[in-house]
Design a protein around this motif. Structure first.
Motif, short mmCIF file in Angstrom:
data_model
loop_
_atom_site.label_atom_id
_atom_site.label_comp_id
_atom_site.label_asym_id
_atom_site.label_seq_id
_atom_site.Cartn_x
_atom_site.Cartn_y
_atom_site.Cartn_z
N MET A 1 0.83 -1.20 0.00
CA MET A 1 0.00 0.00 0.00
C MET A 1 0.87 1.25 0.00
SD MET A 1 -3.19 0.92 -0.06
CE MET A 1 -4.15 -0.44 0.60
N TYR A 2 1.95 1.19 0.76
CA TYR A 2 2.84 2.35 0.83
C TYR A 2 3.54 2.59 -0.49
CZ TYR A 2 6.21 5.67 2.64
OH TYR A 2 6.95 6.79 2.85
N LEU A 3 4.01 1.54 -1.15
CA LEU A 3 4.64 1.69 -2.46
C LEU A 3 3.67 2.27 -3.47
CD1 LEU A 3 6.74 -1.61 -2.68
CD2 LEU A 3 7.57 0.70 -2.21
N GLY A 4 2.41 1.86 -3.39
CA GLY A 4 1.40 2.43 -4.27
C GLY A 4 1.21 3.91 -4.04
N THR A 5 1.28 4.32 -2.78
CA THR A 5 1.17 5.74 -2.47
C THR A 5 2.33 6.53 -3.05
OG1 THR A 5 -0.03 5.26 -0.41
CG2 THR A 5 1.04 7.41 -0.57
N LEU A 6 3.53 5.93 -3.06
CA LEU A 6 4.71 6.61 -3.59
C LEU A 6 4.64 6.83 -5.10
CD1 LEU A 6 7.67 5.02 -1.57
CD2 LEU A 6 6.62 7.28 -1.29
N VAL A 7 3.71 6.15 -5.79
CA VAL A 7 3.54 6.40 -7.22
C VAL A 7 3.22 7.87 -7.46
CG1 VAL A 7 2.07 5.92 -9.22
CG2 VAL A 7 2.90 4.05 -7.79
N GLY A 8 2.49 8.50 -6.53
CA GLY A 8 2.27 9.93 -6.61
C GLY A 8 0.91 10.34 -7.13
N MET A 9 -0.09 9.47 -7.03
CA MET A 9 -1.42 9.81 -7.52
C MET A 9 -2.33 10.32 -6.41
SD MET A 9 -2.06 6.76 -10.28
CE MET A 9 -3.57 7.49 -10.85
N THR A 10 -2.36 9.60 -5.30
CA THR A 10 -3.16 9.98 -4.13
C THR A 10 -2.88 8.96 -3.05
OG1 THR A 10 -5.40 10.46 -3.33
CG2 THR A 10 -5.18 8.66 -4.90
N GLY A 11 -3.58 9.07 -1.92
CA GLY A 11 -3.44 8.09 -0.87
C GLY A 11 -4.34 6.89 -1.11
N PRO A 12 -4.30 5.90 -0.22
CA PRO A 12 -5.06 4.66 -0.45
C PRO A 12 -6.57 4.87 -0.47
CG PRO A 12 -4.12 4.71 1.77
CD PRO A 12 -3.51 5.84 1.01
N ILE A 13 -7.10 5.70 0.41
CA ILE A 13 -8.55 5.93 0.44
C ILE A 13 -8.97 6.74 -0.79
CG2 ILE A 13 -10.43 7.01 1.73
CD1 ILE A 13 -8.84 6.37 4.29
N GLY A 14 -8.17 7.73 -1.16
CA GLY A 14 -8.46 8.50 -2.37
C GLY A 14 -8.42 7.64 -3.61
#
Length: 232
Positions: free
Chosen positions: A1-14
């Motif tokens: 989940m954290y690596l996905g957040t680092l992609v730079g699109m938004t947070g997990p809930i967003g």
């Protein structure tokens, strides 16, 4: 989940809200061009990378309480843009400005731009194995991008089985995202993985490909689910 957040699109809930809004809209009989990638490439690129769509009568989403109440998810949702500093500071310390630019700015531009580009083509042109009857938008498989997109480019399969953790459903559809998930499942890190055989029947799902009987279904050697593709 954290690596996905680092992609730079938004947070997990967003990200959940963005995906579910688009998924809901594309299943309707009519869909706004913004949500179906229905405009020309330049206009759609500007919309997706710079704009947002506000619906007067949009759907209401009910996110599971275990997600909304999770302190880690809430933290990175509030600070997702600041999380780039976790990489930016050591990159600058080790390699200076060039490492910072390539490791953060260029990486985010390529990741976000590539995500839009895959979405644009996957909703406009490409191979189709399945058709969702009554849906305004059909997904397409982009074979050239299957590996590069971690399997996301098998988007026709995703529209057919949106709850499936595996997107590349046949042996000629490489799916690195599934390889990672399956390895983590074997290690006991993730659980509750679902495949098409475990999903509710969809009477609106119609098989379009004429060579389904010829193609070999993907059967993971270490997965106890032997056959899971339904044919229309």
């Amino acid at each position: 989940m954290y690596l996905g957040t680092l992609v730079g699109m938004t947070g997990p809930i967003g990200m959940m809200k963005q995906h579910d809004l688009r998924d809901w809209a594309q299943r309707q009989t009519r869909c706004h061009d913004y949500l179906l990638h229905g405009s020309g490439m330049l206009k759609d690129g500007w919309w997706q990378l710079n704009c947002d769509l506000q619906l007067q009568n949009g759907p209401t989403f009910h996110i599971e309480q275990e997600v909304l109440a999770d302190p880690f998810y809430r933290f990175i949702e509030k600070t997702w843009m600041w999380q780039q500093l976790v990489l930016a500071i050591p990159l600058y310390w080790m390699g200076g400005l060039s490492w910072l630019v390539w490791g953060v700015s260029v990486r985010i531009a390529v990741s976000v731009g590539g995500h839009w580009l895959i979405g644009y083509f996957a909703h406009n042109d490409g191979e189709r194995t399945w058709r969702v009857e009554g849906a305004a938008v059909q997904g397409h498989n982009i074979r050239l991008a299957g590996l590069l997109s971690m399997g996301e480019a098998w988007h026709n399969n995703h529209h057919a089985y949106p709850g499936s953790a595996m997107l590349g459903l046949y042996t000629d559809e490489p799916d690195p995202g599934w390889w990672v998930l399956n390895a983590l499942r074997n290690l006991g890190v993730v659980k509750n993985i679902r495949l098409p055989i475990q999903l509710p029947l969809r009477p609106e799902l119609i098989a379009e490909a004429t060579d389904l009987d010829r193609r070999v279904e993907r059967v993971p050697e270490d997965c106890d689910i032997a056959k899971f593709i339904r044919r229309g």
